[in-house]
Design a protein around this motif. Structure first.
Motif, PDB file in Angstrom:
ATOM      1  N   GLY A   1      27.914  37.637  41.284  1.00  0.00           N
ATOM      2  CA  GLY A   1      28.528  37.549  39.970  1.00  0.00           C
ATOM      3  C   GLY A   1      28.200  38.703  39.055  1.00  0.00           C
ATOM      4  O   GLY A   1      28.577  38.692  37.876  1.00  0.00           O
ATOM      5  N   VAL A   2      27.502  39.728  39.569  1.00  0.00           N
ATOM      6  CA  VAL A   2      27.128  40.874  38.748  1.00  0.00           C
ATOM      7  C   VAL A   2      28.365  41.643  38.306  1.00  0.00           C
ATOM      8  O   VAL A   2      28.490  42.053  37.141  1.00  0.00           O
ATOM      9  N   ALA A   3      29.300  41.861  39.234  1.00  0.00           N
ATOM     10  CA  ALA A   3      30.523  42.599  38.907  1.00  0.00           C
ATOM     11  C   ALA A   3      31.342  41.875  37.854  1.00  0.00           C
ATOM     12  O   ALA A   3      31.853  42.476  36.903  1.00  0.00           O
ATOM     13  N   GLN A   4      31.471  40.551  38.016  1.00  0.00           N
ATOM     14  CA  GLN A   4      32.248  39.773  37.055  1.00  0.00           C
ATOM     15  C   GLN A   4      31.603  39.781  35.670  1.00  0.00           C
ATOM     16  O   GLN A   4      32.295  39.776  34.648  1.00  0.00           O
ATOM     17  N   LEU A   5      30.286  39.810  35.653  1.00  0.00           N
ATOM     18  CA  LEU A   5      29.566  39.732  34.380  1.00  0.00           C
ATOM     19  C   LEU A   5      29.612  41.046  33.609  1.00  0.00           C
ATOM     20  O   LEU A   5      29.770  41.054  32.386  1.00  0.00           O
ATOM     21  N   TYR A   6      29.509  42.181  34.337  1.00  0.00           N
ATOM     22  CA  TYR A   6      29.335  43.467  33.657  1.00  0.00           C
ATOM     23  C   TYR A   6      30.531  44.412  33.750  1.00  0.00           C
ATOM     24  O   TYR A   6      30.682  45.298  32.920  1.00  0.00           O
ATOM     25  N   PHE A   7      31.356  44.260  34.792  1.00  0.00           N
ATOM     26  CA  PHE A   7      32.370  45.286  35.042  1.00  0.00           C
ATOM     27  C   PHE A   7      33.814  44.790  35.032  1.00  0.00           C
ATOM     28  O   PHE A   7      34.718  45.578  34.777  1.00  0.00           O
ATOM     29  N   LEU A   8      34.051  43.539  35.349  1.00  0.00           N
ATOM     30  CA  LEU A   8      35.414  43.058  35.523  1.00  0.00           C
ATOM     31  C   LEU A   8      35.852  42.167  34.370  1.00  0.00           C
ATOM     32  O   LEU A   8      35.061  41.381  33.843  1.00  0.00           O
ATOM     33  N   SER A   9      37.121  42.289  34.015  1.00  0.00           N
ATOM     34  CA  SER A   9      37.688  41.384  33.020  1.00  0.00           C
ATOM     35  C   SER A   9      37.994  40.040  33.679  1.00  0.00           C
ATOM     36  O   SER A   9      37.949  39.907  34.907  1.00  0.00           O
ATOM     37  N   ASN A  10      38.325  39.059  32.876  1.00  0.00           N
ATOM     38  CA  ASN A  10      38.650  37.738  33.420  1.00  0.00           C
ATOM     39  C   ASN A  10      39.866  37.791  34.341  1.00  0.00           C
ATOM     40  O   ASN A  10      39.899  37.143  35.394  1.00  0.00           O
ATOM     41  N   ALA A  11      40.875  38.580  33.932  1.00  0.00           N
ATOM     42  CA  ALA A  11      42.089  38.692  34.747  1.00  0.00           C
ATOM     43  C   ALA A  11      41.782  39.325  36.099  1.00  0.00           C
ATOM     44  O   ALA A  11      42.273  38.870  37.145  1.00  0.00           O
ATOM     45  N   MET A  12      40.951  40.382  36.088  1.00  0.00           N
ATOM     46  CA  MET A  12      40.580  41.038  37.343  1.00  0.00           C
ATOM     47  C   MET A  12      39.758  40.113  38.229  1.00  0.00           C
ATOM     48  O   MET A  12      39.926  40.092  39.458  1.00  0.00           O
ATOM     49  N   THR A  13      38.901  39.326  37.610  1.00  0.00           N
ATOM     50  CA  THR A  13      38.087  38.376  38.363  1.00  0.00           C
ATOM     51  C   THR A  13      38.963  37.360  39.078  1.00  0.00           C
ATOM     52  O   THR A  13      38.718  37.013  40.239  1.00  0.00           O
ATOM     53  N   VAL A  14      39.993  36.883  38.399  1.00  0.00           N
ATOM     54  CA  VAL A  14      40.912  35.908  39.013  1.00  0.00           C
ATOM     55  C   VAL A  14      41.601  36.522  40.224  1.00  0.00           C
ATOM     56  O   VAL A  14      41.697  35.894  41.285  1.00  0.00           O
ATOM     57  N   GLU A  15      42.091  37.753  40.069  1.00  0.00           N
ATOM     58  CA  GLU A  15      42.797  38.409  41.178  1.00  0.00           C
ATOM     59  C   GLU A  15      41.860  38.666  42.354  1.00  0.00           C
ATOM     60  O   GLU A  15      42.248  38.483  43.512  1.00  0.00           O
ATOM     61  N   ILE A  16      40.643  39.092  42.065  1.00  0.00           N
ATOM     62  CA  ILE A  16      39.688  39.376  43.143  1.00  0.00           C
ATOM     63  C   ILE A  16      39.271  38.086  43.837  1.00  0.00           C
ATOM     64  O   ILE A  16      39.055  38.066  45.051  1.00  0.00           O
ATOM     65  N   THR A  17      39.189  37.000  43.085  1.00  0.00           N
ATOM     66  CA  THR A  17      38.867  35.713  43.694  1.00  0.00           C
ATOM     67  C   THR A  17      39.943  35.302  44.693  1.00  0.00           C
ATOM     68  O   THR A  17      39.650  34.719  45.743  1.00  0.00           O
ATOM     69  N   LYS A  18      41.184  35.622  44.379  1.00  0.00           N
ATOM     70  CA  LYS A  18      42.275  35.334  45.313  1.00  0.00           C
ATOM     71  C   LYS A  18      42.139  36.149  46.594  1.00  0.00           C
ATOM     72  O   LYS A  18      42.615  35.728  47.651  1.00  0.00           O
ATOM     73  N   ALA A  19      41.517  37.311  46.479  1.00  0.00           N
ATOM     74  CA  ALA A  19      41.373  38.207  47.632  1.00  0.00           C
ATOM     75  C   ALA A  19      39.929  38.241  48.123  1.00  0.00           C
ATOM     76  O   ALA A  19      39.400  39.299  48.477  1.00  0.00           O
ATOM     77  N   THR A  20      39.295  37.080  48.148  1.00  0.00           N
ATOM     78  CA  THR A  20      37.891  36.997  48.547  1.00  0.00           C
ATOM     79  C   THR A  20      37.654  37.602  49.920  1.00  0.00           C
ATOM     80  O   THR A  20      36.673  38.313  50.151  1.00  0.00           O
TER      81      THR A  20
END
Length: 229
Positions: A47-66
């Motif tokens: 969760g480091v990337a989501q916390l410091y580098f990624l926006s919420n929208a980017m996090t959602v898209e990356i979660t889809k592409a786990t």
């Protein structure tokens, strides 16, 4: 613990980048890509990337592409294995590794947002891990001395992958008792692989010296033969 983990991995990444710059050995290139994949994977997993580098929208898209960021570990390690152990000399085992190289991009596409596969498809990599360990053991049996370090390092990754897979399938929850099992496994593996690569340089230098000595002996023999003529 997370800070120490990323510090160690980044340090080993820089170390191997410098060695690749001096040697030009593809094995180092693939290993550098793999270490970069470890950083990406663990940054997402922890969760480091989501916390410091990624926006919420980017996090959602990356979660889809786990499965995509899981594959940033798998594909480089296959390439590294083929180069480091010289697997083309073992055609059948090498064909299995190449099959995973071809199949992984297809699974990445079909796993996006659970189009066809869900995250349980990660279990497909269990046979790959066993194949890699068997290939290393077979290479060691056939005289590839550097394979012994590879087997030791890969053992830690096998344990880590099995823990992650069993956790994703809901069968076991090891991280409840030892939360940083993956980080410890990756660090130990990275150290052993770096030692293995350093040992590879030693072996290549020794082979070069042996070839040079044979060439010198051949030249001396030819000079003696010419004197006799």
């Amino acid at each position: 613990y997370i800070f120490i983990f990323f510090t160690i991995i980044i340090t080993l990444l820089v170390y191997n980048v410098m060695i690749y710059a001096f040697t030009g050995d593809d094995a180092y290139l693939y290993y550098v890509i793999y270490l970069f994949g470890v950083i990406i994977f663990q940054a997402m997993y922890l969760g480091v990337a989501q916390l410091y580098f990624l926006s919420n929208a980017m996090t959602v898209e990356i979660t889809k592409a786990t499965f995509a960021y899981i594959s940033v570990l798998v594909i480089p390690i296959i390439l590294f294995t083929r180069e480091f152990l010289n697997t083309p000399q073992f055609p059948r085992l090498d064909s299995v590794l190449k099959l995973y190289l071809y199949v992984s991009p297809i699974i990445i596409i079909l796993s996006y947002d659970n189009i066809l596969f869900n995250l349980n498809i990660i279990a497909i990599f269990i046979p790959l891990g066993l194949t890699i360990v068997f290939t290393a053991a077979y290479a060691l049996y056939n005289g590839e001395k550097q394979a012994k370090f590879y087997i030791a390092g890969w053992t830690f990754i096998i344990v880590s992958l099995l823990v992650s897979i069993l956790k994703s399938l809901g069968l076991i929850e090891v991280t409840k008792y030892f939360y940083y099992v993956n980080e410890v496994a990756f660090v130990l593996e990275a150290f052993l692989f770096s030692i293995a690569l350093a040992h590879r340089i030693k072996l290549l230098a020794q082979e070069k010296n042996d070839i040079n000595q044979k060439l010198i002996n051949f030249q001396r023999g030819e000079q003696s033969r010419l004197r006799n003529l």
